[in-house]
Design an enzyme around this catalytic site. Structure first.
Site, PDB file in Angstrom:
ATOM      1  N   ILE A 116      26.147  70.983  71.089  1.00  0.00           N
ATOM      2  CA  ILE A 116      25.060  70.025  71.320  1.00  0.00           C
ATOM      3  C   ILE A 116      24.807  69.904  72.824  1.00  0.00           C
ATOM      4  O   ILE A 116      25.753  69.826  73.614  1.00  0.00           O
ATOM      5  CB  ILE A 116      25.470  68.609  70.846  1.00  0.00           C
ATOM      6  CG1 ILE A 116      25.938  68.627  69.391  1.00  0.00           C
ATOM      7  CG2 ILE A 116      24.340  67.598  71.056  1.00  0.00           C
ATOM      8  CD1 ILE A 116      26.708  67.378  68.995  1.00  0.00           C
ATOM      9  N   CYS A 117      23.527  69.862  73.203  1.00  0.00           N
ATOM     10  CA  CYS A 117      23.174  69.398  74.544  1.00  0.00           C
ATOM     11  C   CYS A 117      21.903  68.577  74.409  1.00  0.00           C
ATOM     12  O   CYS A 117      21.587  68.102  73.317  1.00  0.00           O
ATOM     13  CB  CYS A 117      23.016  70.566  75.524  1.00  0.00           C
ATOM     14  SG  CYS A 117      21.568  71.566  75.212  1.00  0.00           S
ATOM     15  N   ARG A 118      21.146  68.434  75.487  1.00  0.00           N
ATOM     16  CA  ARG A 118      19.965  67.581  75.371  1.00  0.00           C
ATOM     17  C   ARG A 118      18.853  68.264  74.568  1.00  0.00           C
ATOM     18  O   ARG A 118      18.308  67.701  73.646  1.00  0.00           O
ATOM     19  CB  ARG A 118      19.450  67.214  76.767  1.00  0.00           C
ATOM     20  CG  ARG A 118      18.183  66.382  76.742  1.00  0.00           C
ATOM     21  CD  ARG A 118      17.801  65.915  78.133  1.00  0.00           C
ATOM     22  NE  ARG A 118      16.530  65.227  78.091  1.00  0.00           N
ATOM     23  CZ  ARG A 118      15.351  65.819  78.224  1.00  0.00           C
ATOM     24  NH1 ARG A 118      15.279  67.117  78.403  1.00  0.00           N
ATOM     25  NH2 ARG A 118      14.232  65.121  78.167  1.00  0.00           N
ATOM     26  N   GLY A 175      19.006  71.934  73.748  1.00  0.00           N
ATOM     27  CA  GLY A 175      19.419  73.205  73.143  1.00  0.00           C
ATOM     28  C   GLY A 175      19.640  74.313  74.157  1.00  0.00           C
ATOM     29  O   GLY A 175      20.214  75.346  73.835  1.00  0.00           O
ATOM     30  N   MET A 204      19.822  66.938  71.346  1.00  0.00           N
ATOM     31  CA  MET A 204      19.640  65.496  71.110  1.00  0.00           C
ATOM     32  C   MET A 204      18.165  65.158  70.884  1.00  0.00           C
ATOM     33  O   MET A 204      17.841  64.236  70.158  1.00  0.00           O
ATOM     34  CB  MET A 204      20.162  64.691  72.298  1.00  0.00           C
ATOM     35  CG  MET A 204      21.649  64.822  72.530  1.00  0.00           C
ATOM     36  SD  MET A 204      22.631  64.316  71.088  1.00  0.00           S
ATOM     37  CE  MET A 204      22.412  62.551  71.135  1.00  0.00           C
TER      38      MET A 204
END
Ligand SMILES: Cc1cc2nc3c(=O)[nH]c(=O)nc-3n(C[C@H](O)[C@H](O)[C@H](O)COP(=O)(O)OP(=O)(O)OC[C@H]3O[C@@H](n4cnc5c(N)ncnc54)[C@H](O)[C@@H]3O)c2cc1C
Length: 564
Positions: free
Chosen positions: A525-527, A529, A553
């Protein structure tokens, strides 16, 4: 050759003008029931809002233009009331005098459009309830706002102490593009606007998670949405105002009601002529816009068209297809071999400075028809180079064939240059392009316009990474099955955390691989992708099983992407 065209707006007027350009000798009669031909119904919501101030600006061409420039016998306030395919005649009624005459034809073109749905609900004929389809409709709404009950309701609560009029209330029934555009314009005119929508989202053609972004945005700009609730009736209330009663038992006060429940193909004449009507209720035509009678053509909102992606018969009420179909009918009548390619439903709507646009199939359409051979990516690229002022994120969802990479559909929302991206996708889709073609598309770039990797290229690259196996993908609805690894920075977690996720910022990942399980699939997961992609590559090359959680996210709740 004598050609009669019924309906003088998008499809009809295009057909008449094109036919004249192709055949100087044809006798062309174009009849229009209303007072105007070739008017811009797409501009009506903006005339109501005052953006297009003059009514005359909406009148793109008039009877005189058609008579003088195109030698078309253009008759307004003239209604076609019956067709006799055997005799090849049409009965025409002069709307002003009631006089009925009969005209013969060699070819007949029907472009009667699709009237707004007006269900027979209690109180529907009360004053103050309008639809937005014609120039007279928009004029009536403007007059009602300027002089009507609204003024009186304001005056009723006026006193020496209270000089501020209460905000007038508008209820718009239907959350499609006509309803939303009109609601926005009413907000600009000082209304408190409620949009009542029977479905569980606005803008039915797009997927729900994308619609949620638009819903949050319009609500922040003053439109109140009442989803999952339909209209049940209308009642006259105090002070000459109305109450809109809903199926769930609620009552919304209204100084003005706009009916925007959608449209239904006008098949009255087609049925009277015994023409085939399709399963969706529109006039059935072939690729050359010919109906079941070879001398009768039909175009525009009244016909069923083949969905370009799914091949299903569908109803698509849009100006672009109507214009193109009018032109194709004219070509075929003039002896050319033109064909309509089907419609992708390419659409755009502007709301409070933001834009939502889409083309091709949505995910829900693919699910409805049981098509499982697709994958989707979410991405949030900047509208142009981030270092150049004014760049805004664009939320994009791109859907493509898992088996061969063919583009199936795209949806995009944002505040800058969304339409040009969807236009590029639309063109690619019609040309049968794959996501690999999007990777290679050579598009305009200077920092104020785009990026060296334009969002359209970027979408192709992300999707191609998925199909080539470079970036295995997962989606939030199956996130609970894996080991969650969040590679964002600590300050980002302080804003929004993912419960249960392990946290290793991307910059530390190489050094901390020992903390990760080798027997489980790691969902990264990141903000948005992008960092998760780098992390996924790193993990895969170190022997881990890893997948990127699509869209990061930002796709988790799909709410706060448009922030203005
Ligand atoms: C408010 C509004 C906003 C819109 N905005 C957009 C937009 O932004 N983008 C977009 O792509 N599309 C938009 N549309 C849709 C677009 O306008 C239609 O798809 C397009 O006009 C359809 O063309 P048509 O020729 O089939 O029908 P119409 O343009 O509706 O014309 C049909 C005409 O036929 C006449 N007629 C019907 N029966 C008879 C008869 N028996 N005898 C004589 N005349 C008859 C009617 O009076 C009508 O004027 C909008 C529509 C509306 C109402």
């Amino acid at each position: 050759m004598k050609v009669i065209i019924v309906g003088g707006v998008a499809g009809g007027a295009s057909c008449a003008a094109r036919l004249r350009r192709l055949d100087e000798k044809a006798e062309i009669i174009m009849v229009e029931r209303g007072p105007y031909v070739s008017y811009a119904n797409c501009g009506l919501p903006y005339h109501i809002g005052g953006v297009i101030e003059k009514e005359s600006s909406l009148l793109v061409a008039n009877e005189k233009t058609f008579r003088e420039q195109f030698a078309v016998d253009c008759r307004t306030r003239c209604e076609a009331i019956a067709v006799s395919p055997e005799k090849k005649t049409v009965q025409l009624r002069n709307v002003a005098t009631g006089e009925v005459t009969t005209e013969s034809y060699d070819k007949l073109v029907l472009s009667p459009g699709a009237p707004s749905i007006r269900p027979p609900l209690p109180g529907i004929d009360l004053p103050g309830i309008f639809q937005v389809r014609t120039v007279p409709d928009a004029r009536a709404i403007r007059e009602w706002i300027e002089k009507g009950s609204l003024f009186l309701s304001g005056m009723n609560s006026y006193s020496g102490f209270q000089t501020v009029r209460p905000k007038p209330h508008a209820v718009v029934i239907g959350g499609g593009f006509i309803g939303l555009e009109t609601a926005e314009n009413l907000v600009h005119r000082g209304f408190d606007a409620v949009v009542l929508e029977l479905g569980d989202q606005i803008l039915a053609p797009i997927d729900q998670e994308m619609a949620r972004i638009v819903e949050g945005y319009v609500e922040r700009h003053g439109i109140r949405l009442a989803l999952n609730d339909g209209v049940a009736g209308f009642k006259q209330a105090a002070n000459d105002t109305l109450s809109v009663l809903t199926k769930s038992g609620k009552s919304h006060p209204a100084d003005l009601v706009i009916l925007a429940l959608g449209v239904r193909p006008d098949t009255t004449l087609a049925k009277s002529a015994g023409l085939e009507i399709g399963q969706r209720g529109g006039i059935r035509v072939d690729e050359q816009m010919r109906t079941s009678n070879p001398d009768i053509f039909a175009v525009g909102d009244a016909v069923e068209v083949k969905d370009f992606v799914t091949g299903e018969w569908s109803l698509i009420a849009l100006a672009g297809p109507a214009n193109r179909q009018g032109r194709i009918a004219a070509d075929v009548i003039a002896g050319r071999d033109s064909r309509f390619r089907g419609s992708q439903g390419t659409s755009v709507i502007g709301l409070f400075g933001a834009t939502a646009a889409w083309t091709g199939a949505s995910e829900k359409t693919l699910k409805r028809i049981g098509d499982k051979d697709y994958e989707k990516v979410y991405l949030y690229p900047n509208s142009h180079a981030g270092y150049y002022p004014g760049a805004r994120p664009i939320a994009m969802k791109v859907i493509f064939r898992k088996s061969n990479g063919k583009l199936l559909g795209a949806q995009a929302l944002g505040e800058d240059n969304v339409d040009k991206r969807i236009s590029a996708f639309a063109m690619a889709l019609q040309m049968g392009a794959t996501i690999y073609d999007l990777e290679e598309a050579e598009l305009c770039y200077a920092p104020q316009f785009g990026s060296a990797k334009d969002p359209v290229n970027f979408a192709g690259m992300v999707a191609a990474d998925v199909l080539r196996g470079d970036m295995p993908l997962s989606h939030w609805d199956s996130a609970e099955k894996g080991f969650l690894l969040d590679v964002r920075e600590p300050f980002e977690l302080a804003v929004e955390d993912v419960p249960g996720a392990a946290h290793i910022p991307l910059g530390q990942l190489r050094a901390r691989l020992g903390e990760l399980p080798r027997d489980k699939e790691i969902l990264v997961i990141c903000r948005s992708g992008q960092r998760a992609y780098s992390a996924t590559r790193l993990l895969l090359q170190n022997g881990f099983k890893a997948r990127n959680l699509a869209g990061g996210m930002l796709s988790r709740f799909h709410t706060l992407i448009l922030t203005n």
